[in-house]
Design a protein around this motif. Structure first.
Motif, PDB file in Angstrom:
ATOM      1  N   THR A  21     -15.847  51.673  35.218  1.00 50.45           N
ATOM      2  CA  THR A  21     -15.081  50.649  35.915  1.00 50.45           C
ATOM      3  C   THR A  21     -14.483  51.242  37.185  1.00 50.45           C
ATOM      4  N   PRO A  22     -14.740  50.648  38.344  1.00 55.23           N
ATOM      5  CA  PRO A  22     -14.204  51.200  39.589  1.00 55.23           C
ATOM      6  C   PRO A  22     -12.696  50.976  39.702  1.00 55.23           C
ATOM      7  N   ALA A  23     -12.041  51.853  40.406  1.00 56.05           N
ATOM      8  CA  ALA A  23     -10.608  51.723  40.634  1.00 56.05           C
ATOM      9  C   ALA A  23     -10.366  50.598  41.635  1.00 56.05           C
ATOM     10  N   PRO A  24      -9.293  49.827  41.476  1.00 51.27           N
ATOM     11  CA  PRO A  24      -9.008  48.756  42.431  1.00 51.27           C
ATOM     12  C   PRO A  24      -8.694  49.342  43.809  1.00 51.27           C
ATOM     13  N   GLN A  25      -9.161  48.679  44.844  1.00 47.33           N
ATOM     14  CA  GLN A  25      -8.971  49.138  46.216  1.00 47.33           C
ATOM     15  C   GLN A  25      -7.995  48.216  46.934  1.00 47.33           C
ATOM     16  N   VAL A  26      -7.193  48.781  47.793  1.00 48.53           N
ATOM     17  CA  VAL A  26      -6.281  47.996  48.613  1.00 48.53           C
ATOM     18  C   VAL A  26      -7.091  47.448  49.771  1.00 48.53           C
ATOM     19  N   THR A  27      -7.145  46.125  49.877  1.00 46.08           N
ATOM     20  CA  THR A  27      -7.982  45.516  50.910  1.00 46.08           C
ATOM     21  C   THR A  27      -7.232  45.336  52.233  1.00 46.08           C
ATOM     22  N   ASP A  28      -5.936  45.081  52.170  1.00 45.08           N
ATOM     23  CA  ASP A  28      -5.176  44.833  53.387  1.00 45.08           C
ATOM     24  C   ASP A  28      -3.870  45.621  53.333  1.00 45.08           C
ATOM     25  N   PRO A  29      -3.877  46.896  53.756  1.00 47.61           N
ATOM     26  CA  PRO A  29      -2.650  47.688  53.681  1.00 47.61           C
ATOM     27  C   PRO A  29      -1.607  47.182  54.679  1.00 47.61           C
ATOM     28  N   LEU A  30      -0.350  47.434  54.374  1.00 43.22           N
ATOM     29  CA  LEU A  30       0.726  47.036  55.271  1.00 43.22           C
ATOM     30  C   LEU A  30       0.694  47.899  56.530  1.00 43.22           C
ATOM     31  N   PRO A  31       1.078  47.329  57.658  1.00 40.73           N
ATOM     32  CA  PRO A  31       1.124  48.130  58.890  1.00 40.73           C
ATOM     33  C   PRO A  31       2.249  49.165  58.808  1.00 40.73           C
ATOM     34  N   VAL A  32       2.132  50.236  59.565  1.00 35.78           N
ATOM     35  CA  VAL A  32       3.157  51.276  59.590  1.00 35.78           C
ATOM     36  C   VAL A  32       3.931  51.142  60.891  1.00 35.78           C
ATOM     37  N   TYR A  33       5.242  50.913  60.768  1.00 32.07           N
ATOM     38  CA  TYR A  33       6.127  50.830  61.920  1.00 32.07           C
ATOM     39  C   TYR A  33       7.041  52.044  61.909  1.00 32.07           C
ATOM     40  N   HIS A  34       7.383  52.532  63.100  1.00 25.41           N
ATOM     41  CA  HIS A  34       8.306  53.649  63.219  1.00 25.41           C
ATOM     42  C   HIS A  34       9.557  53.189  63.959  1.00 25.41           C
ATOM     43  N   CYS A  35      10.675  53.864  63.688  1.00 32.49           N
ATOM     44  CA  CYS A  35      11.952  53.490  64.286  1.00 32.49           C
ATOM     45  C   CYS A  35      12.692  54.747  64.727  1.00 32.49           C
ATOM     46  N   GLY A  36      13.564  54.583  65.710  1.00 30.34           N
ATOM     47  CA  GLY A  36      14.348  55.717  66.196  1.00 30.34           C
ATOM     48  C   GLY A  36      13.496  56.674  67.000  1.00 30.34           C
ATOM     49  N   LEU A  38      12.480  59.431  69.961  1.00 34.75           N
ATOM     50  CA  LEU A  38      12.674  59.460  71.413  1.00 34.75           C
ATOM     51  C   LEU A  38      12.563  58.085  72.044  1.00 34.75           C
ATOM     52  N   SER A  39      11.714  57.232  71.463  1.00 31.14           N
ATOM     53  CA  SER A  39      11.512  55.902  72.057  1.00 31.14           C
ATOM     54  C   SER A  39      12.654  54.947  71.729  1.00 31.14           C
ATOM     55  N   GLY A  40      13.418  55.225  70.674  1.00 29.48           N
ATOM     56  CA  GLY A  40      14.534  54.360  70.302  1.00 29.48           C
ATOM     57  C   GLY A  40      14.095  53.017  69.748  1.00 29.48           C
ATOM     58  N   SER A  41      12.869  52.924  69.241  1.00 32.10           N
ATOM     59  CA  SER A  41      12.364  51.648  68.723  1.00 32.10           C
ATOM     60  C   SER A  41      13.102  51.257  67.450  1.00 32.10           C
ATOM     61  N   LYS A  42      13.066  49.968  67.148  1.00 31.26           N
ATOM     62  CA  LYS A  42      13.743  49.437  65.961  1.00 31.26           C
ATOM     63  C   LYS A  42      12.722  48.784  65.039  1.00 31.26           C
ATOM     64  N   CYS A  43      13.114  48.640  63.767  1.00 33.90           N
ATOM     65  CA  CYS A  43      12.249  47.985  62.778  1.00 33.90           C
ATOM     66  C   CYS A  43      12.207  46.484  63.025  1.00 33.90           C
ATOM     67  N   CYS A  50      13.883  54.221  57.409  1.00 31.00           N
ATOM     68  CA  CYS A  50      14.084  55.310  56.448  1.00 31.00           C
ATOM     69  C   CYS A  50      13.641  56.621  57.076  1.00 31.00           C
ATOM     70  N   GLY A  51      14.216  57.710  56.633  1.00 27.78           N
ATOM     71  CA  GLY A  51      13.900  59.043  57.152  1.00 27.78           C
ATOM     72  C   GLY A  51      12.794  59.675  56.347  1.00 27.78           C
ATOM     73  N   PRO A  52      12.418  60.889  56.594  1.00 26.36           N
ATOM     74  CA  PRO A  52      13.071  61.758  57.584  1.00 26.36           C
ATOM     75  C   PRO A  52      12.689  61.339  58.997  1.00 26.36           C
ATOM     76  N   ILE A  53      13.676  61.357  59.869  1.00 23.33           N
ATOM     77  CA  ILE A  53      13.435  60.951  61.253  1.00 23.33           C
ATOM     78  C   ILE A  53      12.999  62.179  62.034  1.00 23.33           C
ATOM     79  N   THR A  60      10.358  55.890  59.384  1.00 25.03           N
ATOM     80  CA  THR A  60       9.359  54.909  58.970  1.00 25.03           C
ATOM     81  C   THR A  60      10.067  53.659  58.485  1.00 25.03           C
ATOM     82  N   CYS A  61       9.566  52.502  58.878  1.00 29.55           N
ATOM     83  CA  CYS A  61      10.138  51.219  58.456  1.00 29.55           C
ATOM     84  C   CYS A  61       9.518  50.778  57.137  1.00 29.55           C
TER      85      CYS A  61
END
Length: 71
Positions: A21-36, A38-43, A50-53, A60-61
Motif C-alpha cells: 500500500t503506497p503512503a499518502p502524498q500531500v497534493t497541495d502543500p501550504l505556501p511558506v511565508y517569512h516574516c521579520g 532584513l525586509s521587515g515583512s509581515k505574515c 514564529c522563530g527562529p528568526i 516562518t509564518c
C-alpha cells in the motif's frame, strides 16, 4: 497440517497487501511565508510569526493567530 499451511498463506497475503500500500502524498502543500528579518515583512492576515528568526530570511509564518509555534 493443512490448517497450518492455510493460515501461513493467509498471513503472507495480508502482509504483502499491507506492505504494497503506497503512503499518502500531500497534493497541495501550504505556501511558506517569512516574516521579520532584513525586509521587515509581515505574515498574512490569520497567520502568526514564529522563530527562529534568521537575519537574512526572517521567521516562518504559521496558520492561526494563536497557538504554540512548532519546533
Amino acid at each position: 497440517m493443512k490448517f497450518l499451511s492455510y493460515s501461513l498463506a493467509v498471513c503472507l497475503a495480508f502482509s504483502s497487501v499491507a506492505l504494497a500500500t503506497p503512503a499518502p502524498q500531500v497534493t497541495d502543500p501550504l505556501p511558506v511565508y517569512h516574516c521579520g528579518g532584513l525586509s521587515g515583512s509581515k505574515c498574512p492576515t490569520g497567520w502568526r510569526c514564529c522563530g527562529p528568526i534568521q537575519v537574512d530570511v526572517g521567521g516562518t509564518c504559521y496558520q492561526g493567530t494563536t497557538g504554540i509555534c512548532p519546533l
